[in-house]
Design a protein around this motif. Structure first.
Motif, PDB file in Angstrom:
ATOM      1  N   LYS A 143     -82.714  23.662 -13.464  1.00 42.08           N
ATOM      2  CA  LYS A 143     -83.250  24.835 -12.759  1.00 42.08           C
ATOM      3  C   LYS A 143     -83.849  24.454 -11.405  1.00 42.08           C
ATOM      4  CE  LYS A 143     -84.216  27.971 -16.619  1.00 42.08           C
ATOM      5  NZ  LYS A 143     -85.257  28.714 -17.382  1.00 42.08           N
ATOM      6  N   ASP A 166     -81.057  26.983 -25.468  1.00 42.48           N
ATOM      7  CA  ASP A 166     -81.351  27.455 -24.108  1.00 42.48           C
ATOM      8  C   ASP A 166     -80.718  26.520 -23.071  1.00 42.48           C
ATOM      9  OD1 ASP A 166     -83.064  25.379 -24.754  1.00 42.48           O
ATOM     10  OD2 ASP A 166     -84.721  26.152 -23.540  1.00 42.48           O
ATOM     11  N   LYS A 169     -76.994  27.365 -23.041  1.00 39.90           N
ATOM     12  CA  LYS A 169     -76.741  28.622 -22.328  1.00 39.90           C
ATOM     13  C   LYS A 169     -76.798  28.420 -20.816  1.00 39.90           C
ATOM     14  CE  LYS A 169     -78.072  33.507 -22.478  1.00 39.90           C
ATOM     15  NZ  LYS A 169     -77.932  33.753 -21.055  1.00 39.90           N
ATOM     16  N   LEU A 170     -77.733  27.593 -20.362  1.00 39.19           N
ATOM     17  CA  LEU A 170     -77.868  27.329 -18.928  1.00 39.19           C
ATOM     18  C   LEU A 170     -76.632  26.606 -18.389  1.00 39.19           C
ATOM     19  CD1 LEU A 170     -79.676  27.447 -16.414  1.00 39.19           C
ATOM     20  CD2 LEU A 170     -80.697  25.273 -17.153  1.00 39.19           C
ATOM     21  N   GLU A 172     -73.679  26.709 -19.768  1.00 34.95           N
ATOM     22  CA  GLU A 172     -72.587  27.677 -19.845  1.00 34.95           C
ATOM     23  C   GLU A 172     -72.585  28.578 -18.607  1.00 34.95           C
ATOM     24  OE1 GLU A 172     -70.868  30.873 -23.104  1.00 34.95           O
ATOM     25  OE2 GLU A 172     -73.036  30.788 -22.755  1.00 34.95           O
ATOM     26  N   GLU A 173     -73.754  28.997 -18.167  1.00 42.49           N
ATOM     27  CA  GLU A 173     -73.848  29.856 -16.981  1.00 42.49           C
ATOM     28  C   GLU A 173     -73.349  29.156 -15.726  1.00 42.49           C
ATOM     29  OE1 GLU A 173     -77.948  30.921 -16.984  1.00 42.49           O
ATOM     30  OE2 GLU A 173     -77.739  32.465 -18.554  1.00 42.49           O
ATOM     31  N   LYS A 194     -73.902  25.071  -7.892  1.00 40.46           N
ATOM     32  CA  LYS A 194     -74.985  26.038  -8.016  1.00 40.46           C
ATOM     33  C   LYS A 194     -75.087  26.831  -6.714  1.00 40.46           C
ATOM     34  CE  LYS A 194     -79.804  26.398  -9.547  1.00 40.46           C
ATOM     35  NZ  LYS A 194     -81.013  25.661  -9.963  1.00 40.46           N
TER      36      LYS A 194
END
Length: 235
Positions: A143, A166, A169-170, A172-173, A194
């Motif tokens: 992040k 979590d 999922k991050l 995967e995004e 990103k």
């Protein structure tokens, strides 16, 4: 009688010619350096020999690609670990960002963050997914990567046991299609962007699962790699 005299004259002429040739040979050898004579003989011996054709030594490409990236592209190569001894590597523009030589590779998921505009690494770290609770640290690390970053990820040994949902999922995004399929000691390599999109035609992800019947290193599968060229004008 006349024939005999004629033969004597011929014999004398032959002897005189031989002495003259011998004298001239000695005189010439005294004037011509020995090295020149040796070279001339060697050249005569080489006449008729077939030339030996040698293939040129291939030029090494960035990150050990087989063929070079076109101008205006970044080269990358991500290699997963193999067993316990062969550690993972992340190479970008011929610089090892994560490797045994750098001393910054470890068990779990290894991640390098690269500034897309400059092509320089901004941070690199590994997150042990077998011992401790490092999944949350990995989420924070991802992040905190600035917009306009490339994220290069790879496993060594086990990268799934303590990887929480979590974190999956991050990833995967970011575009991963395999992160939810990770199993114990799966070999996995992934590259993502990103804040911008990578081309569809480059290698972005690969996975290889541990299988006792097919493993290369006993309890570990064979290492895998992805590599390619990323245009520098995406943003």
């Amino acid at each position: 009688m006349g024939l005999k005299r004629h033969n004597l004259v011929r014999l004398a002429g032959l002897l005189l010619a031989s002495l003259t040739a011998w004298y001239l040979g000695c005189f010439a050898s005294a004037l011509v350096p020995k090295e020149a004579i040796t070279a001339s003989i060697a050249n005569l011996q080489d006449i008729g020999k077939k030339p030996v054709l040698r293939a040129p030594v291939p030029k090494r490409q960035k990150c050990d690609h087989w063929s070079p990236c076109s101008p205006g592209n970044y080269a990358y190569r991500i290699l997963s670990g193999g067993g316990k001894e062969k550690l993972a590597k992340i190479c970008f523009e011929d610089e090892l960002l994560v490797s045994e030589e750098k001393g910054n590779v470890g068990r779990g998921i290894n991640i390098a963050i690269v500034n897309y505009k400059t092509g320089k690494v901004t941070s690199a770290k590994f997150f042990d997914m077998w011992e401790g609770d490092h999944s949350g640290e990995m989420v924070t690390f991802i992040k905190n990567a600035p917009e306009g970053s490339l994220l290069l990820m790879v496993t060594h040994d086990d990268g799934s046991t303590r990887l929480k949902n979590d974190a999956k999922k991050l990833v995967e995004e970011l575009g991963s299609k395999e992160i939810w399929n990770m199993k114990f000691r799966s070999s996995w390599a992934f590259i993502a962007a990103k804040g911008f999109k990578l081309p569809d035609n480059i290698q972005k992800e690969k996975i290889n699962h541990s299988d006792k019947k097919n493993n290369r290193y006993g309890g570990w599968p064979a290492e895998i790699q992805i590599e390619g060229c990323i245009p520098r004008n995406l943003i």
